[in-house]
Design a protein around this motif. Structure first.
Motif, mmCIF file in Angstrom:
data_model
loop_
_atom_site.group_PDB
_atom_site.id
_atom_site.type_symbol
_atom_site.label_atom_id
_atom_site.label_comp_id
_atom_site.label_asym_id
_atom_site.label_seq_id
_atom_site.Cartn_x
_atom_site.Cartn_y
_atom_site.Cartn_z
ATOM 1 N N ASN A 152 0.808 -1.213 0.000
ATOM 2 C CA ASN A 152 0.000 0.000 0.000
ATOM 3 C C ASN A 152 0.845 1.268 0.000
ATOM 4 O OD1 ASN A 152 -3.044 -0.724 0.450
ATOM 5 N ND2 ASN A 152 -1.893 -2.160 1.702
ATOM 6 N N GLY A 153 2.171 1.121 0.040
ATOM 7 C CA GLY A 153 3.042 2.281 -0.024
ATOM 8 C C GLY A 153 2.982 3.160 1.201
ATOM 9 N N GLU A 154 2.647 2.608 2.351
ATOM 10 C CA GLU A 154 2.461 3.416 3.540
ATOM 11 C C GLU A 154 3.384 2.971 4.657
ATOM 12 O OE1 GLU A 154 0.568 6.008 3.674
ATOM 13 O OE2 GLU A 154 -0.534 5.727 1.825
ATOM 14 N N THR A 155 3.833 3.916 5.459
ATOM 15 C CA THR A 155 4.537 3.601 6.700
ATOM 16 C C THR A 155 3.890 4.412 7.819
ATOM 17 O OG1 THR A 155 6.205 5.228 6.028
ATOM 18 C CG2 THR A 155 6.718 2.915 5.660
ATOM 19 N N MET A 156 4.345 5.667 8.010
ATOM 20 C CA MET A 156 3.755 6.510 9.053
ATOM 21 C C MET A 156 2.404 7.078 8.643
ATOM 22 S SD MET A 156 5.354 6.837 11.967
ATOM 23 C CE MET A 156 4.935 8.472 12.550
ATOM 24 N N HIS A 157 2.191 7.326 7.360
ATOM 25 C CA HIS A 157 0.920 7.889 6.898
ATOM 26 C C HIS A 157 -0.150 6.805 6.900
ATOM 27 C CE1 HIS A 157 3.608 11.028 5.424
ATOM 28 N NE2 HIS A 157 2.558 11.800 5.268
ATOM 29 N N ILE A 158 -1.145 6.972 7.747
ATOM 30 C CA ILE A 158 -2.219 5.992 7.835
ATOM 31 C C ILE A 158 -3.220 6.247 6.710
ATOM 32 C CG2 ILE A 158 -4.066 5.046 9.269
ATOM 33 C CD1 ILE A 158 -2.526 6.124 11.708
ATOM 34 N N PRO A 159 -3.498 5.251 5.872
ATOM 35 C CA PRO A 159 -4.472 5.441 4.784
ATOM 36 C C PRO A 159 -5.902 5.208 5.268
ATOM 37 C CG PRO A 159 -3.448 3.293 4.602
ATOM 38 C CD PRO A 159 -2.833 3.946 5.807
ATOM 39 N N ASP A 160 -6.856 5.554 4.434
ATOM 40 C CA ASP A 160 -8.262 5.257 4.729
ATOM 41 C C ASP A 160 -8.459 3.739 4.763
ATOM 42 O OD1 ASP A 160 -9.345 7.863 4.936
ATOM 43 O OD2 ASP A 160 -9.343 8.061 2.755
ATOM 44 N N GLY A 161 -9.356 3.295 5.618
ATOM 45 C CA GLY A 161 -9.685 1.883 5.686
ATOM 46 C C GLY A 161 -8.864 1.089 6.678
ATOM 47 N N TYR A 162 -7.863 1.721 7.303
ATOM 48 C CA TYR A 162 -7.038 1.027 8.289
ATOM 49 C C TYR A 162 -7.528 1.271 9.717
ATOM 50 C CZ TYR A 162 -3.374 -0.583 5.110
ATOM 51 O OH TYR A 162 -2.677 -1.239 4.129
ATOM 52 N N LEU A 163 -8.164 2.421 9.941
ATOM 53 C CA LEU A 163 -8.703 2.759 11.256
ATOM 54 C C LEU A 163 -10.226 2.785 11.192
ATOM 55 C CD1 LEU A 163 -6.395 5.728 12.359
ATOM 56 C CD2 LEU A 163 -6.052 3.277 12.748
ATOM 57 N N GLY A 164 -10.846 2.218 12.214
ATOM 58 C CA GLY A 164 -12.302 2.247 12.297
ATOM 59 C C GLY A 164 -12.799 3.582 12.814
ATOM 60 N N PRO A 165 -14.113 3.822 12.749
ATOM 61 C CA PRO A 165 -14.679 5.118 13.148
ATOM 62 C C PRO A 165 -14.455 5.462 14.617
ATOM 63 C CG PRO A 165 -16.408 3.500 12.708
ATOM 64 C CD PRO A 165 -15.137 2.918 12.208
ATOM 65 N N TYR A 166 -14.413 4.473 15.505
ATOM 66 C CA TYR A 166 -14.151 4.779 16.913
ATOM 67 C C TYR A 166 -12.816 5.499 17.071
ATOM 68 C CZ TYR A 166 -17.871 1.411 18.042
ATOM 69 O OH TYR A 166 -19.069 0.733 18.134
ATOM 70 N N THR A 167 -11.839 5.047 16.326
ATOM 71 C CA THR A 167 -10.493 5.609 16.468
ATOM 72 C C THR A 167 -10.355 6.930 15.741
ATOM 73 O OG1 THR A 167 -9.576 3.368 16.605
ATOM 74 C CG2 THR A 167 -8.034 5.159 16.190
ATOM 75 N N TYR A 168 -10.741 6.971 14.454
ATOM 76 C CA TYR A 168 -10.481 8.214 13.723
ATOM 77 C C TYR A 168 -11.382 9.358 14.185
ATOM 78 C CZ TYR A 168 -14.222 7.087 10.219
ATOM 79 O OH TYR A 168 -15.397 6.793 9.571
ATOM 80 N N LEU A 169 -12.611 9.049 14.653
ATOM 81 C CA LEU A 169 -13.452 10.119 15.202
ATOM 82 C C LEU A 169 -12.888 10.628 16.528
ATOM 83 C CD1 LEU A 169 -17.067 8.820 14.437
ATOM 84 C CD2 LEU A 169 -15.841 10.705 13.335
ATOM 85 N N ALA A 170 -12.374 9.721 17.331
ATOM 86 C CA ALA A 170 -11.745 10.129 18.592
ATOM 87 C C ALA A 170 -10.543 11.023 18.341
ATOM 88 C CB ALA A 170 -11.329 8.895 19.396
ATOM 89 N N MET A 171 -9.774 10.705 17.294
ATOM 90 C CA MET A 171 -8.607 11.514 16.982
ATOM 91 C C MET A 171 -9.005 12.902 16.478
ATOM 92 S SD MET A 171 -6.379 9.518 18.037
ATOM 93 C CE MET A 171 -5.127 10.780 17.813
#
Length: 261
Positions: free
Chosen positions: A19-38
Protein backbone atom coordinates in the motif's frame (compact mmCIF):
# COMPACT_ATOMS: atom_id res chain seq x y z
CA UNK A 1 4.32 -17.69 20.16
CA UNK A 2 7.43 -15.70 19.21
CA UNK A 3 7.50 -17.29 15.75
CA UNK A 4 3.86 -16.32 15.21
CA UNK A 5 4.63 -12.71 16.18
CA UNK A 6 7.59 -12.61 13.78
CA UNK A 7 5.52 -14.13 10.99
CA UNK A 8 2.70 -11.67 11.64
CA UNK A 9 5.12 -8.74 11.68
CA UNK A 10 6.55 -9.81 8.31
CA UNK A 11 3.06 -10.10 6.85
CA UNK A 12 2.18 -6.68 8.20
CA UNK A 13 5.32 -5.14 6.75
CA UNK A 14 4.46 -6.72 3.41
CA UNK A 15 0.96 -5.22 3.56
CA UNK A 16 2.19 -1.68 4.20
CA UNK A 17 4.77 -2.10 1.44
CA UNK A 18 2.04 -3.04 -1.04
CA UNK A 19 0.00 0.00 0.00
CA UNK A 20 3.04 2.28 -0.02
CA UNK A 21 2.46 3.42 3.54
CA UNK A 22 4.54 3.60 6.70
CA UNK A 23 3.76 6.51 9.05
CA UNK A 24 0.92 7.89 6.90
CA UNK A 25 -2.22 5.99 7.83
CA UNK A 26 -4.47 5.44 4.78
CA UNK A 27 -8.26 5.26 4.73
CA UNK A 28 -9.69 1.88 5.69
CA UNK A 29 -7.04 1.03 8.29
CA UNK A 30 -8.70 2.76 11.26
CA UNK A 31 -12.30 2.25 12.30
CA UNK A 32 -14.68 5.12 13.15
CA UNK A 33 -14.15 4.78 16.91
CA UNK A 34 -10.49 5.61 16.47
CA UNK A 35 -10.48 8.21 13.72
CA UNK A 36 -13.45 10.12 15.20
CA UNK A 37 -11.75 10.13 18.59
CA UNK A 38 -8.61 11.51 16.98
CA UNK A 39 -10.60 14.31 15.34
CA UNK A 40 -12.13 15.18 18.71
CA UNK A 41 -8.64 15.30 20.23
CA UNK A 42 -7.02 17.28 17.43
CA UNK A 43 -9.60 20.06 16.94
CA UNK A 44 -8.92 21.74 20.32
CA UNK A 45 -5.17 21.16 19.86
CA UNK A 46 -5.25 22.98 16.51
CA UNK A 47 -7.29 25.80 18.06
CA UNK A 48 -4.92 26.22 21.01
CA UNK A 49 -1.84 25.97 18.77
CA UNK A 50 -3.21 28.77 16.59
CA UNK A 51 -3.73 30.94 19.66
CA UNK A 52 -0.22 30.22 20.92
CA UNK A 53 1.44 31.30 17.69
CA UNK A 54 0.50 34.95 18.14
CA UNK A 55 2.18 35.14 21.55
CA UNK A 56 5.13 32.75 21.19
CA UNK A 57 6.53 33.47 17.74
CA UNK A 58 8.82 36.44 17.23
CA UNK A 59 8.02 38.61 14.23
CA UNK A 60 11.15 37.48 12.41
CA UNK A 61 10.16 33.83 12.92
CA UNK A 62 6.73 34.13 11.30
CA UNK A 63 8.03 33.64 7.71
CA UNK A 64 9.88 30.56 8.97
CA UNK A 65 6.55 28.93 9.80
CA UNK A 66 5.59 28.82 6.11
CA UNK A 67 9.08 27.59 5.22
CA UNK A 68 8.82 24.91 7.91
CA UNK A 69 5.53 23.63 6.48
CA UNK A 70 7.04 23.59 2.98
CA UNK A 71 10.17 21.82 4.27
CA UNK A 72 8.14 19.11 5.97
CA UNK A 73 5.91 18.71 2.91
CA UNK A 74 8.92 18.21 0.63
CA UNK A 75 10.94 15.97 2.92
CA UNK A 76 8.01 13.59 3.43
CA UNK A 77 7.71 13.18 -0.33
CA UNK A 78 11.17 11.59 -0.57
CA UNK A 79 10.91 7.93 0.39
CA UNK A 80 14.14 6.16 1.29
CA UNK A 81 14.43 2.37 0.83
CA UNK A 82 15.69 0.17 3.66
CA UNK A 83 16.74 -3.51 3.63
CA UNK A 84 13.72 -5.77 3.31
CA UNK A 85 12.03 -3.80 0.54
CA UNK A 86 10.16 -1.21 2.59
CA UNK A 87 10.46 2.53 2.15
CA UNK A 88 9.90 5.48 4.44
CA UNK A 89 10.88 9.05 5.09
CA UNK A 90 11.88 11.63 7.64
CA UNK A 91 9.22 14.09 8.83
CA UNK A 92 11.19 17.13 9.92
CA UNK A 93 8.94 17.62 12.93
CA UNK A 94 11.81 17.34 15.40
CA UNK A 95 13.88 20.23 14.06
CA UNK A 96 10.77 22.38 13.55
CA UNK A 97 9.72 21.74 17.15
CA UNK A 98 13.19 22.64 18.43
CA UNK A 99 13.60 25.77 16.29
CA UNK A 100 10.09 27.25 16.28
CA UNK A 101 8.62 25.52 19.32
CA UNK A 102 6.29 22.52 19.53
CA UNK A 103 3.07 24.50 19.15
CA UNK A 104 4.26 26.17 15.95
CA UNK A 105 5.31 22.73 14.71
CA UNK A 106 1.75 21.48 15.27
CA UNK A 107 0.48 23.98 12.71
CA UNK A 108 3.36 23.61 10.24
CA UNK A 109 3.30 19.80 10.13
CA UNK A 110 -0.51 19.67 10.09
CA UNK A 111 -0.62 21.94 7.04
CA UNK A 112 1.89 19.71 5.26
CA UNK A 113 -0.03 16.54 6.12
CA UNK A 114 -3.40 17.95 5.06
CA UNK A 115 -1.98 19.09 1.71
CA UNK A 116 -0.38 15.68 1.14
CA UNK A 117 -3.64 13.89 1.88
CA UNK A 118 -5.76 16.17 -0.33
CA UNK A 119 -3.35 16.61 -3.24
CA UNK A 120 -1.48 13.30 -3.40
CA UNK A 121 -3.55 10.84 -1.38
CA UNK A 122 -0.58 10.33 0.95
CA UNK A 123 -2.55 9.42 4.06
CA UNK A 124 -6.31 9.01 4.25
CA UNK A 125 -8.87 11.79 4.61
CA UNK A 126 -10.53 10.14 7.59
CA UNK A 127 -7.10 9.53 9.12
CA UNK A 128 -5.88 13.14 8.84
CA UNK A 129 -6.39 13.79 12.55
CA UNK A 130 -4.63 10.55 13.52
CA UNK A 131 -1.68 11.31 11.24
CA UNK A 132 -1.49 14.86 12.58
CA UNK A 133 -1.54 13.62 16.16
CA UNK A 134 1.31 11.17 15.53
CA UNK A 135 3.53 13.42 13.44
CA UNK A 136 2.45 16.98 14.27
CA UNK A 137 1.87 16.59 18.02
CA UNK A 138 3.79 13.60 19.36
CA UNK A 139 6.96 14.21 17.35
CA UNK A 140 7.61 17.92 18.03
CA UNK A 141 6.71 17.73 21.72
CA UNK A 142 8.81 14.62 22.34
CA UNK A 143 11.69 16.14 20.36
CA UNK A 144 11.56 19.53 22.06
CA UNK A 145 11.51 18.22 25.62
CA UNK A 146 14.06 15.49 24.89
CA UNK A 147 16.34 18.16 23.42
CA UNK A 148 15.89 20.43 26.45
CA UNK A 149 16.50 17.56 28.86
CA UNK A 150 19.66 16.29 27.14
CA UNK A 151 21.17 19.69 26.35
CA UNK A 152 20.62 20.93 29.90
CA UNK A 153 22.19 24.27 30.68
CA UNK A 154 24.99 24.04 28.14
CA UNK A 155 25.91 26.96 25.91
CA UNK A 156 23.85 27.28 22.79
CA UNK A 157 27.02 26.89 20.70
CA UNK A 158 28.17 23.68 22.39
CA UNK A 159 28.45 20.39 20.50
CA UNK A 160 26.24 18.78 23.14
CA UNK A 161 23.33 20.76 21.71
CA UNK A 162 23.83 19.15 18.30
CA UNK A 163 23.97 15.69 19.87
CA UNK A 164 20.84 16.49 21.90
CA UNK A 165 19.02 17.55 18.73
CA UNK A 166 20.03 14.34 16.94
CA UNK A 167 18.89 12.12 19.82
CA UNK A 168 15.65 14.09 20.11
CA UNK A 169 14.94 13.56 16.41
CA UNK A 170 15.69 9.86 16.69
CA UNK A 171 13.48 9.33 19.75
CA UNK A 172 10.60 11.44 18.47
CA UNK A 173 10.09 9.46 15.26
CA UNK A 174 10.37 6.14 17.10
CA UNK A 175 7.73 7.25 19.63
CA UNK A 176 5.44 8.49 16.83
CA UNK A 177 5.84 5.11 15.11
CA UNK A 178 4.84 3.39 18.35
CA UNK A 179 1.67 5.49 18.53
CA UNK A 180 0.88 4.57 14.93
CA UNK A 181 1.45 0.89 15.64
CA UNK A 182 -0.81 1.15 18.69
CA UNK A 183 -3.61 2.75 16.67
CA UNK A 184 -3.32 -0.02 14.08
CA UNK A 185 -3.13 -2.79 16.67
CA UNK A 186 -6.28 -1.92 18.62
CA UNK A 187 -8.52 -2.12 15.54
CA UNK A 188 -9.18 -5.89 15.76
CA UNK A 189 -10.39 -5.37 19.34
CA UNK A 190 -12.64 -2.43 18.46
CA UNK A 191 -14.09 -3.48 15.12
CA UNK A 192 -14.87 -7.07 14.22
CA UNK A 193 -17.76 -9.26 13.12
CA UNK A 194 -19.73 -11.52 15.42
CA UNK A 195 -17.35 -14.29 14.43
CA UNK A 196 -14.35 -12.18 15.47
CA UNK A 197 -13.13 -11.31 11.96
CA UNK A 198 -11.46 -7.85 11.94
CA UNK A 199 -13.20 -5.24 9.81
CA UNK A 200 -10.24 -2.90 9.38
CA UNK A 201 -6.60 -3.53 10.28
CA UNK A 202 -6.40 -7.33 10.72
CA UNK A 203 -3.20 -7.44 12.80
CA UNK A 204 -3.08 -7.16 16.58
CA UNK A 205 -0.82 -5.08 18.83
CA UNK A 206 1.61 -7.97 19.11
CA UNK A 207 2.28 -7.56 15.39
CA UNK A 208 1.79 -3.89 14.52
CA UNK A 209 3.66 -2.37 17.46
CA UNK A 210 6.97 -4.22 17.05
CA UNK A 211 6.74 -3.96 13.25
CA UNK A 212 6.34 -0.17 13.28
CA UNK A 213 8.86 0.45 16.04
CA UNK A 214 11.60 -1.82 14.68
CA UNK A 215 11.22 -0.46 11.16
CA UNK A 216 11.81 3.07 12.40
CA UNK A 217 14.35 2.41 15.15
CA UNK A 218 16.67 0.68 12.69
CA UNK A 219 15.85 2.82 9.69
CA UNK A 220 13.92 6.05 9.41
CA UNK A 221 14.66 7.40 12.90
CA UNK A 222 18.34 7.46 11.97
CA UNK A 223 17.49 9.63 8.97
CA UNK A 224 15.40 11.95 11.15
CA UNK A 225 18.29 12.26 13.61
CA UNK A 226 20.76 13.09 10.85
CA UNK A 227 18.56 15.77 9.29
CA UNK A 228 17.78 17.30 12.68
CA UNK A 229 21.46 17.46 13.66
CA UNK A 230 22.61 18.95 10.34
CA UNK A 231 20.00 21.71 10.31
CA UNK A 232 20.51 22.49 13.99
CA UNK A 233 24.28 22.72 13.50
CA UNK A 234 23.75 25.14 10.62
CA UNK A 235 21.45 27.38 12.69
CA UNK A 236 23.91 27.14 15.58
CA UNK A 237 26.65 28.58 13.37
CA UNK A 238 24.52 31.27 11.71
CA UNK A 239 21.79 32.71 13.97
CA UNK A 240 20.94 31.14 17.34
CA UNK A 241 18.31 33.81 18.03
CA UNK A 242 15.99 31.82 15.77
CA UNK A 243 15.81 29.00 18.32
CA UNK A 244 12.62 28.86 20.33
CA UNK A 245 12.99 29.86 23.97
CA UNK A 246 16.69 30.74 23.66
CA UNK A 247 18.17 34.11 24.58
CA UNK A 248 21.46 35.52 23.35
CA UNK A 249 24.13 36.70 25.78
CA UNK A 250 23.18 40.31 25.01
CA UNK A 251 19.51 39.65 25.76
CA UNK A 252 20.36 37.92 29.05
CA UNK A 253 22.62 40.82 30.08
CA UNK A 254 19.90 43.35 29.21
CA UNK A 255 17.37 41.42 31.29
CA UNK A 256 19.79 41.19 34.20
CA UNK A 257 20.45 44.95 34.14
CA UNK A 258 16.73 45.67 34.01
CA UNK A 259 16.07 43.48 37.03
CA UNK A 260 18.82 45.15 39.09
CA UNK A 261 17.87 48.71 38.10
Amino acid sequence: MLLNMIKGSLLYLKSILINGETMHIPDGYLGPYTYLAMWIIMIPIWYYAGRKLSSDLKSRQVPLLALAAAFSFVIMMFNVPIPGGSTGHAVGAAIIGIVLGPWAAVIAISVALVLQALMFGDGGITAIAANCFNMAVVMPFVAYYAYKLISGGTKITSSRRVIAAAIAGYISLAVAAAFTGFQFGIQPMLHHTAEGVPLYMPYSLGVTLPAMVLEHVFGFSILEALITALIFAYIQRTDTTLLYGEKTAAQRMKKKKASTA
